[in-house]
Motif scaffolding. Structure first.
Motif, PDB file in Angstrom:
ATOM      1  N   ARG A  79      -1.955  -5.386   0.336  1.00 52.41           N
ATOM      2  CA  ARG A  79      -2.959  -6.226   1.130  1.00 52.41           C
ATOM      3  C   ARG A  79      -4.270  -6.398   0.342  1.00 52.41           C
ATOM      4  O   ARG A  79      -5.052  -7.324   0.344  1.00 52.41           O
ATOM      5  CB  ARG A  79      -2.991  -5.693   2.540  1.00 52.41           C
ATOM      6  CG  ARG A  79      -3.747  -6.308   3.476  1.00 52.41           C
ATOM      7  CD  ARG A  79      -3.539  -5.974   4.908  1.00 52.41           C
ATOM      8  NE  ARG A  79      -4.550  -6.661   5.883  1.00 52.41           N
ATOM      9  CZ  ARG A  79      -4.022  -7.437   6.850  1.00 52.41           C
ATOM     10  NH1 ARG A  79      -2.569  -7.632   6.922  1.00 52.41           N
ATOM     11  NH2 ARG A  79      -4.711  -8.170   7.740  1.00 52.41           N
ATOM     12  N   TRP A 125       0.137 -10.683  -1.375  1.00 58.58           N
ATOM     13  CA  TRP A 125       0.778  -9.966  -0.016  1.00 58.58           C
ATOM     14  C   TRP A 125       1.163 -11.327   1.110  1.00 58.58           C
ATOM     15  O   TRP A 125       2.145 -11.146   1.675  1.00 58.58           O
ATOM     16  CB  TRP A 125      -0.265  -9.091   0.588  1.00 58.58           C
ATOM     17  CG  TRP A 125      -0.074  -8.667   2.010  1.00 58.58           C
ATOM     18  CD1 TRP A 125      -0.699  -9.225   3.165  1.00 58.58           C
ATOM     19  CD2 TRP A 125       1.084  -8.416   2.478  1.00 58.58           C
ATOM     20  NE1 TRP A 125       0.004  -8.779   4.411  1.00 58.58           N
ATOM     21  CE2 TRP A 125       1.325  -8.360   4.093  1.00 58.58           C
ATOM     22  CE3 TRP A 125       2.243  -7.861   1.989  1.00 58.58           C
ATOM     23  CZ2 TRP A 125       2.085  -7.850   4.713  1.00 58.58           C
ATOM     24  CZ3 TRP A 125       3.387  -7.341   2.866  1.00 58.58           C
ATOM     25  CH2 TRP A 125       3.186  -7.188   4.157  1.00 58.58           C
ATOM     26  N   GLN A 126       0.402 -12.322   1.035  1.00 54.34           N
ATOM     27  CA  GLN A 126       0.691 -13.341   2.056  1.00 54.34           C
ATOM     28  C   GLN A 126       1.919 -14.083   1.540  1.00 54.34           C
ATOM     29  O   GLN A 126       2.542 -14.460   2.409  1.00 54.34           O
ATOM     30  CB  GLN A 126      -0.488 -14.279   2.213  1.00 54.34           C
ATOM     31  CG  GLN A 126      -1.696 -13.754   2.820  1.00 54.34           C
ATOM     32  CD  GLN A 126      -2.780 -14.754   3.174  1.00 54.34           C
ATOM     33  OE1 GLN A 126      -2.541 -15.852   3.369  1.00 54.34           O
ATOM     34  NE2 GLN A 126      -4.027 -14.364   2.924  1.00 54.34           N
ATOM     35  N   THR A 172      -7.530  -7.478   9.517  1.00 58.91           N
ATOM     36  CA  THR A 172      -7.457  -6.182   9.394  1.00 58.91           C
ATOM     37  C   THR A 172      -8.510  -5.864  10.575  1.00 58.91           C
ATOM     38  O   THR A 172      -9.931  -6.413  10.635  1.00 58.91           O
ATOM     39  CB  THR A 172      -8.444  -5.436   8.210  1.00 58.91           C
ATOM     40  OG1 THR A 172      -7.148  -5.850   7.029  1.00 58.91           O
ATOM     41  CG2 THR A 172      -8.107  -3.862   8.285  1.00 58.91           C
ATOM     42  N   GLY A 229       1.063  -4.114   5.309  1.00 61.37           N
ATOM     43  CA  GLY A 229       0.681  -4.425   3.698  1.00 61.37           C
ATOM     44  C   GLY A 229       0.519  -3.500   2.941  1.00 61.37           C
ATOM     45  O   GLY A 229       0.526  -4.090   1.475  1.00 61.37           O
ATOM     46  N   ARG A 282       4.662 -11.629   2.712  1.00 61.53           N
ATOM     47  CA  ARG A 282       4.910 -11.493   4.071  1.00 61.53           C
ATOM     48  C   ARG A 282       5.726 -12.823   4.584  1.00 61.53           C
ATOM     49  O   ARG A 282       6.461 -12.828   5.450  1.00 61.53           O
ATOM     50  CB  ARG A 282       3.548 -11.353   4.638  1.00 61.53           C
ATOM     51  CG  ARG A 282       3.436 -11.192   6.013  1.00 61.53           C
ATOM     52  CD  ARG A 282       2.235 -10.932   6.550  1.00 61.53           C
ATOM     53  NE  ARG A 282       2.070 -10.595   7.984  1.00 61.53           N
ATOM     54  CZ  ARG A 282       2.349 -11.330   9.227  1.00 61.53           C
ATOM     55  NH1 ARG A 282       2.746 -12.467   9.046  1.00 61.53           N
ATOM     56  NH2 ARG A 282       2.497 -10.696  10.313  1.00 61.53           N
ATOM     57  N   SER A 324      -5.629 -11.540  -0.973  1.00 65.70           N
ATOM     58  CA  SER A 324      -4.323 -10.873  -0.382  1.00 65.70           C
ATOM     59  C   SER A 324      -3.304 -12.342  -0.598  1.00 65.70           C
ATOM     60  O   SER A 324      -2.283 -12.310   0.008  1.00 65.70           O
ATOM     61  CB  SER A 324      -4.460 -10.767   0.941  1.00 65.70           C
ATOM     62  OG  SER A 324      -4.571 -12.138   1.684  1.00 65.70           O
ATOM     63  N   GLY A 382      -5.230 -12.038   6.551  1.00 67.43           N
ATOM     64  CA  GLY A 382      -3.869 -11.865   6.804  1.00 67.43           C
ATOM     65  C   GLY A 382      -3.325 -13.190   7.270  1.00 67.43           C
ATOM     66  O   GLY A 382      -2.155 -13.215   7.992  1.00 67.43           O
ATOM     67  N   THR A 396      -5.132   1.205   1.989  1.00 63.19           N
ATOM     68  CA  THR A 396      -4.602   1.207   3.305  1.00 63.19           C
ATOM     69  C   THR A 396      -4.677   2.682   3.887  1.00 63.19           C
ATOM     70  O   THR A 396      -4.926   3.672   2.966  1.00 63.19           O
ATOM     71  CB  THR A 396      -3.154   1.024   3.302  1.00 63.19           C
ATOM     72  OG1 THR A 396      -2.702   1.350   4.472  1.00 63.19           O
ATOM     73  CG2 THR A 396      -2.294   2.075   2.395  1.00 63.19           C
TER      74      THR A 396
END
Length: 655
Positions: free
Chosen positions: A100, A192-193, A608, A96, A196, A189, A583, A274
């Motif tokens: 993320r 990002w989710q 994570t 991510g 994804r 997030s 996540g 990250t």
């Protein structure tokens, strides 16, 4: 000339076997001696360079980096009809990139012309590509549509005039700036989710390889076309053909200490996002002749103009989210905790270097008419007295771990010896501060008089801090078509980029700009990479190499659609799912009978590891010990805790 022709042929054969292309072998000299290009055809007059490589896999498009930009690029490439491979060095649960961990906001504008004028001023006196800037500002003005295209059911807009919108309200055009979110809320997030999920939902067209960093690009030495990527597939060297294009979207270099020193002029910076952005895309770009831009630009965040409590090397810093006023357009430090009272932030020698109570804009502080990044000290320290110590403790800012590493002494000189500062300088710093506080005027940084209180003359405390980096902007230069530009000023054929790797920001940055760039240029890069391309030029007759295909599309993806956990349930066991983790969903198996939780097992999660993964160990034990799903959230893992509790409740509800 004969000897040069022989050298070229020999090199091509060797390169085909090794899969390294022309990188680092005098590309200009090779092309200068080459015969006129011929079109390759089966059984024709020659073979293309790509025919001399023993490929292990073939895709239409290879995307390097599975963050926001890489995910969006893959989605649009797949929607354009391409078979796509996404590779990333991170393991499952850490993929991510910075997307993320980001605040999940995408900058936007309500008027394209006003938005363009605003971004012109953010560049200050730096030169910029007008066509690219216009592409970007026009694109961000369509942010609502971009989010809806990815399936955001209820995108949320934060209007102009609210928190950090715009970040530079004094600039013309700022009245047009707004912020869009995939859902309401920050640091959850959600964007990002969403990205994804779009990738996973296209599993028939997109494969994802994790723990598989790209190590170099394979380049045709005559045409400079990028024809594939060498990937370290979990320790196995793998050559992947990219028949239409490669997209570099593997982030910046905030975890590469050498690049931090070479390009940013800082001895060290601690990352907030990250831990897998190591500048790989920059090195690969340099190797194939890419020009670089914006290498000196980076952003920070947090308290005290982008500083935070020290962590061990190789760890992410803890972001203590600033207390932001709903009406403030600026990112402000938590002045009640760290910038108000008998407290100063000192640099390596013991002298102050910022207004501790001042406002910053992604780490930039006001200096001589413009906002600049301050000098990053190697080991800054927060110095305060016993009154401030008690206020920090009462406010919950001094945890047991932090108290254990505090340094203290009875005099400035003694404290300076402990923290490695100059005793004379630190003593003078505190004496000057006391004088400024007494007179109601900070003659050094003009700190607000009401924020200063003289030191009490008793015990002095020092906390070791670190300068932070949120993200870097530098990387291969790109144009409005997301094509990577060579040092000669021309696009490198079949090579594209998106996201923070070569971001558009040359100087001053507005919040949400990088995620917006992931969306705008991810769409452009993915679409253009997927487009059909002209055939590669052919060389004089050479022996083609048989492919060594060991990976078929669709057979080896590390990220697959959720099909429900394949879990065997005994009598009295129930499966529960909680959404909203860092996540995504968390699935648990709960043994429950007669009002008692006998056991809880996490059977599926993508949190994570060093944060959410550890939190789940604590949460499962507490749920059983306390016989309730309503356990205390683990500090720093609120999203994981909430999703876990929801999953346990879901399981119990089925009993």
């Amino acid at each position: 000339m004969e000897s040069k022709t022989f050298s070229r042929r020999s090199f091509l054969k060797g390169a085909g076997v090794a899969g390294i292309g022309a990188a680092g072998f005098g590309l200009a000299g090779l092309s200068g001696c080459a015969a006129p290009a011929q079109q390759a055809s089966a059984g024709g007059e020659g073979f293309t360079f790509a025919d001399t490589v023993a490929w292990n896999a073939e895709y239409d498009v290879v995307v390097v980096g599975f963050g926001g930009a890489g995910g969006v690029s893959a989605v649009y490439a797949a929607d354009a009809g391409a078979r796509v491979l996404v590779c990333d060095k991170a393991p499952l649960g850490e993929e991510g990139g910075n997307t993320r961990f980001a605040a999940q906001m995408c900058v936007s504008g309500t008027d394209p012309d006003a938005t363009y004028r605003y971004y012109e001023q953010l560049a200050w006196h730096f030169d910029y590509d007008e066509g690219m800037l216009r592409t970007y500002t026009d694109g961000i003005c369509q942010m609502e549509d971009l989010l809806k295209h990815l399936g955001a059911d209820k995108p949320f807009v934060r209007p102009n005039g609210s928190i950090v919108t715009p970040e530079y309200p004094e600039y013309e055009g700022g009245e047009a700036i707004v912020e869009w979110f995939a859902t309401e809320g920050m640091y959850n997030s959600s964007l990002w989710q969403l990205i994804r999920k779009n990738v996973v939902d296209r599993a028939d067209a997109i494969d994802v390889w994790l723990e598989s960093p790209a190590t170099r690009l394979v380049q045709d030495p005559r045409s400079r076309t990028i024809v594939g990527v060498e990937i370290d597939r979990k320790g196995e060297k793998t050559l992947v053909r990219a028949k239409r294009g490669v997209v570099l979207s593997c982030g910046g270099f905030e975890n590469n200490r050498e690049m931090i020193q070479d390009y940013l002029g800082a001895a060290r910076l601690t990352p907030l996002g990250t831990l897998h952005n190591n500048g790989d895309g920059i090195l690969m770009g340099i190797e194939v002749g890419a020009d670089l831009w914006h290498m000196e630009a980076y952003e920070s965040l947090g308290i005290l103009s982008g500083n935070a409590w020290a962590v061990e090397e190789g760890n992410r810093a803890l972001l203590e989210t600033a207390k932001l006023s709903p009406t403030s357009p600026l990112i402000s430090l938590d002045s009640e905790a760290y910038g108000k009272g008998s407290v100063v932030l000192v640099g390596d020698d013991g002298s102050r270097f910022v207004d501790e109570n001042g406002k910053h804009r992604h780490g930039h502080v006001y200096s001589c008419g413009v906002w600049r990044m301050p000098v990053a000290n190697y080991t800054p320290h927060l110095v305060f007295d016993s009154v401030q110590y008690q206020e920090l403790k009462d406010g919950g800012y001094l945890t047991e771990e932090r108290e254990a590493i505090l340094k203290k002494a009875d005099t400035p000189e003694a404290l300076a010896e402990i923290i490695g500062a100059d005793p004379e300088v630190l003593a003078r710093t505190l004496a000057d501060f006391d004088k400024f506080a007494a007179e109601g005027r900070d003659y050094q940084f003009n700190r607000a008089p009401e924020s200063m209180r003289p030191f009490d003359g008793g015990t002095l405390y020092a906390a070791e801090f670190r300068p932070l980096v949120l993200n870097t902007q530098g990387g291969p230069r790109r144009n409005k078509n997301a094509e990577v530009i060579s040092t000669q000023g021309d696009p490198i054929p079949h090579l594209y980029s998106a996201g923070e790797l070569g971001g558009i920001t040359p100087f001053q940055y507005n919040s949400g700009g990088n995620l917006a760039e992931c969306m705008v240029f991810g769409k452009i890069a993915g679409t253009n990479a997927a487009a059909e391309k002209d055939e590669l030029p052919a060389y004089e007759p050479l022996a083609a190499v048989e492919p060594a295909i060991s990976y078929e599309p669709g057979a080896a993806s590390d990220v697959k659609p959720e099909e429900g956990a394949d879990v065997q349930l005994a009598a009295g066991e129930y499966l529960g799912v909680g959404s909203g983790g860092m996540g995504g969903d968390i699935t648990v198996k709960v043994a429950y009978a007669d009002g008692t939780i006998a056991s809880v097992e996490v059977v599926s999660e993508s949190e994570t590891p060093e944060i959410g993964g550890k939190a789940l160990e604590t949460l499962t034990a507490e749920a059983v010990a306390k016989n309730t799903a309503d356990v205390d959230a683990v500090s720093g893992a609120t999203l994981t805790s909430t999703a876990f509790m929801a999953a346990v409740k879901d399981a119990i509800s089925q009993a």
